[in-house]
Design a protein around this motif. Structure first.
Motif, mmCIF file in Angstrom:
data_model
loop_
_atom_site.group_PDB
_atom_site.id
_atom_site.type_symbol
_atom_site.label_atom_id
_atom_site.label_comp_id
_atom_site.label_asym_id
_atom_site.label_seq_id
_atom_site.Cartn_x
_atom_site.Cartn_y
_atom_site.Cartn_z
ATOM 1 N N TYR A 425 0.832 -1.205 0.000
ATOM 2 C CA TYR A 425 0.000 0.000 0.000
ATOM 3 C C TYR A 425 0.867 1.256 0.000
ATOM 4 O O TYR A 425 0.701 2.152 -0.840
ATOM 5 N N SER A 426 1.830 1.330 0.926
ATOM 6 C CA SER A 426 2.708 2.501 1.020
ATOM 7 C C SER A 426 3.600 2.615 -0.207
ATOM 8 O O SER A 426 3.864 3.713 -0.724
ATOM 9 N N LEU A 427 4.062 1.466 -0.704
ATOM 10 C CA LEU A 427 4.950 1.463 -1.852
ATOM 11 C C LEU A 427 4.264 2.026 -3.094
ATOM 12 O O LEU A 427 4.907 2.690 -3.916
ATOM 13 N N ALA A 428 2.958 1.788 -3.223
ATOM 14 C CA ALA A 428 2.222 2.322 -4.372
ATOM 15 C C ALA A 428 2.258 3.855 -4.381
ATOM 16 O O ALA A 428 2.417 4.481 -5.427
ATOM 17 N N PHE A 429 2.121 4.472 -3.210
ATOM 18 C CA PHE A 429 2.171 5.935 -3.114
ATOM 19 C C PHE A 429 3.580 6.458 -3.393
ATOM 20 O O PHE A 429 3.756 7.475 -4.079
ATOM 21 N N ILE A 430 4.596 5.774 -2.867
ATOM 22 C CA ILE A 430 5.977 6.193 -3.115
ATOM 23 C C ILE A 430 6.291 6.095 -4.605
ATOM 24 O O ILE A 430 6.953 6.976 -5.173
ATOM 25 N N PHE A 431 5.795 5.032 -5.243
ATOM 26 C CA PHE A 431 6.002 4.864 -6.682
ATOM 27 C C PHE A 431 5.392 6.027 -7.454
ATOM 28 O O PHE A 431 6.012 6.557 -8.397
ATOM 29 N N MET A 432 4.185 6.473 -7.071
ATOM 30 C CA MET A 432 3.572 7.624 -7.735
ATOM 31 C C MET A 432 4.423 8.880 -7.548
ATOM 32 O O MET A 432 4.558 9.703 -8.462
ATOM 33 N N GLY A 433 5.010 9.029 -6.372
ATOM 34 C CA GLY A 433 5.884 10.171 -6.119
ATOM 35 C C GLY A 433 7.139 10.144 -6.974
ATOM 36 O O GLY A 433 7.603 11.191 -7.453
ATOM 37 N N ILE A 434 7.691 8.960 -7.181
ATOM 38 C CA ILE A 434 8.887 8.831 -8.024
ATOM 39 C C ILE A 434 8.582 9.251 -9.456
ATOM 40 O O ILE A 434 9.368 9.955 -10.097
ATOM 41 N N THR A 435 7.422 8.833 -9.976
ATOM 42 C CA THR A 435 7.076 9.215 -11.353
ATOM 43 C C THR A 435 6.885 10.721 -11.471
ATOM 44 O O THR A 435 7.175 11.310 -12.513
ATOM 45 N N ALA A 436 6.404 11.352 -10.399
ATOM 46 C CA ALA A 436 6.234 12.809 -10.416
ATOM 47 C C ALA A 436 7.579 13.521 -10.500
ATOM 48 O O ALA A 436 7.775 14.420 -11.328
ATOM 49 N N ILE A 437 8.523 13.116 -9.659
ATOM 50 C CA ILE A 437 9.804 13.824 -9.627
ATOM 51 C C ILE A 437 10.600 13.580 -10.909
ATOM 52 O O ILE A 437 11.340 14.467 -11.376
ATOM 53 N N ILE A 438 10.443 12.427 -11.531
ATOM 54 C CA ILE A 438 11.112 12.177 -12.807
ATOM 55 C C ILE A 438 10.608 13.162 -13.867
ATOM 56 O O ILE A 438 11.388 13.744 -14.624
ATOM 57 N N GLY A 439 9.285 13.367 -13.927
ATOM 58 C CA GLY A 439 8.725 14.327 -14.870
ATOM 59 C C GLY A 439 9.263 15.724 -14.651
ATOM 60 O O GLY A 439 9.596 16.442 -15.607
#
Length: 474
Positions: A425-439
């Motif tokens: 559950y927590s990892l899914a949110f962190i993954f979304m954050g990683i995609t944001a910072i890459i953009g």
């Protein structure tokens, strides 16, 4: 003496005030209203519609309406963006609303997830066209010094819809059997009268008119703008802008020509990568998070309440982006916003405290909402007028493939055991954050500067060698 195309563009870009009425802003904001209504409503619709229609979260059908809708975005931005180069911005924006009305009505009467998915594709086609064209349209009819602000205003006003969509979803979807169908029907209710209003009040883009050889019509539209300012302010106030000396060519760049020039191809690659990465997290955020809450143990009503309160940050962020867009270099602003988004995404997924779930969720939506008006302005201004809507369709449109695959990445992550002591559950949110910072990193490091530059200055010299052989080339 007849004014030249350069003279006409100078007259437009040197205006200090907005040269059109509030009705134009409202009619463009309707585009973003439909966009964000569609973006948000599916997250509320899926859990209840799936229960009624017998689809489990582990079924491939569960995420299919999200994916087909976003694939529709791709086709809409690519196809309608291309034809907007031939038939005009205004005419295409009338077509998009007609498609939205038809798709929304059909979706409201769906009897299974396959039908919902098909009709979501139709809706997505219209929404994709709206996304690509509205920011293009505002960029082209607005003077250079306030271009970012007014793209931001149109975006932010449209994003206010999260209040009615969230309230409707919270009070109706979990309690009334046809509530989720009403969420679809709203698209048609809004689109039908908006078609009439757009036909009456929206001007055509003078820049597009010049590019297709309709200088008299372009001059007429600019005169109307000047008359509006004289009536409202008593005179047309101007400031000095750089005069573009080279000839404004009457040409329409096709897809092949957009890739032939190295500078243009480079910018398209940068923005495609940025939008693709951003949309993985963004569409996971708006379409999957309510499901993640429910799977994490929250009730449907509690999940919808937390999500609704969090989404209020979106419109606050959009208005903040509107205010900052012409004050800070947009590429650097984009990077700073996405760094904050990563931090708040991660904190959101790692907390189980109710008040912090709402606060961190609000801040995630704030940063995502802040990024969009900045990037809608930025994405349009780095491309040529004669290829702008097509290039926007290719970059933002193809970027939606990231959103299309998002649920098939996030749901398995959320249902997994996790890694390094971090649950799925927590990892899914962190993954979304990683995609944001890459953009954000892609734009902040690789993108060109654009602040307060005229569109022709940003793209100076990009089409040399194409004149006379690009019109109609696909």
């Amino acid at each position: 003496m007849d004014p030249t195309a350069e003279d006409l563009l100078y007259r437009l870009d040197s205006m200090k005030q907005r040269p059109y009425g509030r009705a134009v802003i409202a009619l463009v904001a309707i585009s973003f209203f439909l966009v964000f209504w569609d973006v948000y409503n599916i997250g509320f619709i899926l859990p209840v519609a799936a229960t009624q229609l017998g689809v489990s979260i582990s079924s491939p059908l569960y995420a299919l309406p999200i994916t087909t809708g976003l694939i529709g975005y791709v086709f809409g931005e690519l196809g309608l963006g291309y034809y907007a180069q031939s038939i005009g911005r205004k005419n295409t924006l009338l077509i998009t609303l007609a498609i939205a009305a038809i798709g929304s009505l059909l979706a409201a009467f769906s009897v299974n997830f396959v039908e919902i998915s098909i009709f979501r594709f139709i809706i997505g086609t219209s929404i994709g066209g709206e996304i690509g064209l509205t920011s293009t349209y505002i960029s082209e009819i607005t003077p250079s010094s306030i271009r970012g602000t007014y793209v931001g205003i149109a975006t932010a006003v449209g994003m206010i819809e999260i209040i009615p969509v969230g309230a409707t979803a919270f009070f109706i979807v979990p309690t009334i059997v046809w509530g989720w169908r009403m969420m679809f029907a709203v698209g048609a209710i809004v689109a039908i009268p908006a078609i009439i209003m757009r036909f009456i009040y929206m001007p055509e883009s003078p820049r597009w008119l010049l590019k297709v050889g309709k200088k008299d019509m372009a001059e007429r539209e600019i005169k109307k703008m000047e008359q509006y300012l004289k009536k409202k302010y008593g005179k047309v106030e101007r400031h000095e802008v750089k005069k573009i000396s080279e000839k404004v060519e009457e040409t329409n760049l096709g897809v092949k020509a957009l890739f032939t020039n190295r500078k243009n191809a480079s910018r398209m690659s940068i923005l495609l990568a940025a939008w693709f990465s951003f949309y993985i997290g963004d569409y996971g955020l708006v379409s999957v998070v309510p499901t993640l809450f429910i799977e994490h143990g929250l009730t449907i009503s509690t999940s919808y309440l937390y999500f609704f309160l969090s989404t209020l940050g979106d419109s606050v962020g959009a208005f903040t982006g509107m205010a900052l867009s012409d004050k800070v270099e947009r590429k650097y602003l984009s990077l700073g916003i996405m760094i904050l988004s990563f931090i708040f995404f991660s904190a959101w997924g790692l907390t189980n405290i109710s008040v912090l779930i709402i606060i961190f969720g609000f801040m995630v939506f704030f940063t995502q909402g802040l990024w969009l008006p900045v990037m809608y302005a930025y994405s349009n201004e780095v491309f040529l007028t004669e290829g702008r809507s097509t290039a926007m369709g290719l970059t933002d449109g193809m970027g939606h493939i990231g959103g299309a695959i998002s649920p098939y990445l996030l749901i398995p992550i959320a249902l997994s055991a996790g890694i390094l002591g971090i649950d799925g559950y927590s990892l899914a949110f962190i993954f979304m954050g990683i995609t944001a910072i890459i953009g954000g990193l892609i734009v902040g490091i690789l993108g060109p500067k654009t602040k307060k530059l005229r569109l022709e200055e940003i793209n100076d010299g990009e089409i040399s060698g194409y004149v006379g052989k690009t019109t109609g080339n696909r």
